[in-house]
Design a protein around this motif. Structure first.
Motif, PDB file in Angstrom:
ATOM      1  N   GLN A 113       0.845  -1.195   0.000  1.00 22.61           N
ATOM      2  CA  GLN A 113       0.000   0.000   0.000  1.00 22.61           C
ATOM      3  C   GLN A 113       0.881   1.246   0.000  1.00 22.61           C
ATOM      4  O   GLN A 113       1.697   1.445   0.903  1.00 22.61           O
ATOM      5  CB  GLN A 113      -0.900   0.004   1.236  1.00 22.61           C
ATOM      6  N   THR A 263      -1.070   3.679  -4.525  1.00 27.30           N
ATOM      7  CA  THR A 263      -2.290   2.874  -4.545  1.00 27.30           C
ATOM      8  C   THR A 263      -3.439   3.627  -3.892  1.00 27.30           C
ATOM      9  O   THR A 263      -4.589   3.220  -3.988  1.00 27.30           O
ATOM     10  CB  THR A 263      -2.084   1.544  -3.789  1.00 27.30           C
ATOM     11  N   ASP A 303      -6.890   2.453  -5.085  1.00 27.65           N
ATOM     12  CA  ASP A 303      -7.841   1.765  -4.207  1.00 27.65           C
ATOM     13  C   ASP A 303      -8.802   2.760  -3.569  1.00 27.65           C
ATOM     14  O   ASP A 303      -9.973   2.464  -3.381  1.00 27.65           O
ATOM     15  CB  ASP A 303      -7.090   0.997  -3.112  1.00 27.65           C
ATOM     16  N   ILE A 386      -7.056   0.726   4.362  1.00 33.59           N
ATOM     17  CA  ILE A 386      -5.968  -0.160   3.954  1.00 33.59           C
ATOM     18  C   ILE A 386      -6.390  -1.618   4.042  1.00 33.59           C
ATOM     19  O   ILE A 386      -6.164  -2.421   3.119  1.00 33.59           O
ATOM     20  CB  ILE A 386      -4.709   0.101   4.826  1.00 33.59           C
TER      21      ILE A 386
END
Length: 392
Positions: A113, A263, A303, A386
């Motif tokens: 991440q 991300t 994301d 996350i």
């Protein structure tokens, strides 16, 4: 009589040298004898909260001789170092009913991440947000790499690095992403006094990437500038769960490369009209430039993207109106929790510390708890995002 004129370059250079010397003396006074910071120990109550267990359970483990041995002070009070807390996590994880109960990081198949923290305008709380996020994730058991991409190097200073003294011969991300003779990323990663937290510090060398990239583009360098940070992160991809990138307050080549490697994106917003107007221009420019990067083959899939309200004063009517306006405009893209403006956070910064580093006894109980509750709520919400990105 004509007023004597001074050469501005010499005047500014003299001021910079004097200020740098004074800052170095200040650091040596705060952190003798080697001018390196150390993290305080945490009370048993703080350690229990971080681990998600009861203080009585930690006392039981201590009495049974299980796990690390805490420092015992007056009155039998137990204090745990960050390394102690990590050792407890690893021990408790072995007996946990479900994986990730005490070690919440990546499992097989989980992608790294990479969270970029950005804003076009200085003073939006970007570095404060980055530092507290990176440190809280480290305290919660994630393996974290923090990257300072701001030539002003405030994130580095918070972690004990004074660039002109500690990085006279380089040592920033620029050395790893430069177009000629780049070094391995591991060469510029520094260990910090936080267990689980490493840092790539920054300094003025980062500006060189902004100068080198136009020449590389003119020479049709096959190594596209926007892939350079992402490619380098892959060299250490297995060593970390989370990367937190503190971007400079400008949308240059290095910021676009960071966005291409990301991300997730966290945009800090101070809820005042001028700041929101500036953010509008920033978003327009970001959309246009990243659209060009996407057309050139850059990966623009994230994301999540969230706005975090920073330096928020609940009693300020205009700020409340601005927060309501942003929530009505962007809905779920605005974090539910806000980072409050707090004298505790600003006072901690005077000694180049975050709120997670200072002892609560330095503040009134209400001031400390109010600020800490705000920080933990924001960082907890980000940690939830996350986990969702990992499918949990």
């Amino acid at each position: 009589m004509a007023q004597r004129q001074e050469r501005i370059d010499r005047l500014v250079g003299d001021h910079a040298a004097r200020l740098s010397e004074r800052l170095q003396a200040h650091r040596a006074q705060l952190f003798p004898p080697d001018s390196r910071k150390e993290l305080r120990r945490f009370t048993s109550g703080e350690a229990a909260t971080l681990l998600g267990v009861k203080d009585a359970y930690l006392r039981k483990l201590h009495l049974e001789g299980k796990g690390p041995h805490p420092e015992v002070r007056t009155g039998g009070r137990r204090y745990y170092s960050p390394a102690d807390i990590q050792a407890l996590r690893e021990m408790l994880e072995q007996g946990a009913k479900s994986p990730g109960t005490y070690l919440p990081g990546r499992r097989a198949g989980d992608p790294l991440q990479v969270i970029t923290v950005i804003n076009f305008k200085g003073g939006s709380g970007k570095t404060t947000t980055s530092a507290h996020l990176a440190q809280k994730c480290a305290l919660d058991g994630y393996r974290v790499l923090a990257i300072d991409l701001d030539p002003q190097a405030s994130l580095s200073a918070l972690h004990g690095f004074q660039p002109e003294f500690d990085l006279p011969d380089g040592g920033t991300l620029y050395d790893a992403i430069r177009y000629d003779d780049p070094v391995p990323l591991t060469d510029v990663i520094q260990k910090t006094y936080f267990t689980n937290l490493d840092l790539i510090p920054g300094n003025l060398d980062l500006m060189e990437f902004e100068h080198d990239t136009p020449r590389a583009l003119a020479a049709r360098d096959s190594n596209l500038f926007f892939t350079r940070i992402g490619d380098k992160l892959m060299e250490v991809e297995q060593d970390y769960d989370i990367v937190v990138v503190d971007c400079p307050p400008q949308l240059g080549y290095i910021t676009m490369s960071a966005l291409s490697a990301a991300t997730a994106v966290l945009v800090t917003v101070h809820p005042q009209m001028l700041d929101v107007m500036s953010m509008c221009q920033f978003l327009l420019m970001t959309s246009n430039l990243l659209g060009v990067v996407a057309e050139a083959g850059g990966d623009m899939n994230y994301d999540w993207m969230r706005y975090v309200i920073t330096r928020y004063e609940p009693g300020d009517g205009p700020q409340n109106q601005m927060v309501s306006f942003m929530r009505s405009m962007f809905g779920e893209h605005v974090l539910n929790h806000t980072m409050l403006k707090s004298v505790a956070i600003s006072d901690a910064g005077i000694t180049k510390q975050t709120l997670y580093e200072v002892d609560r006894s330095q503040f009134t109980r209400s001031t400390y708890e109010r600020a800490m509750e705000s920080l933990n709520a924001v960082n907890g919400e980000i940690e939830d995002l996350i986990q969702q990105a990992w499918g949990r």
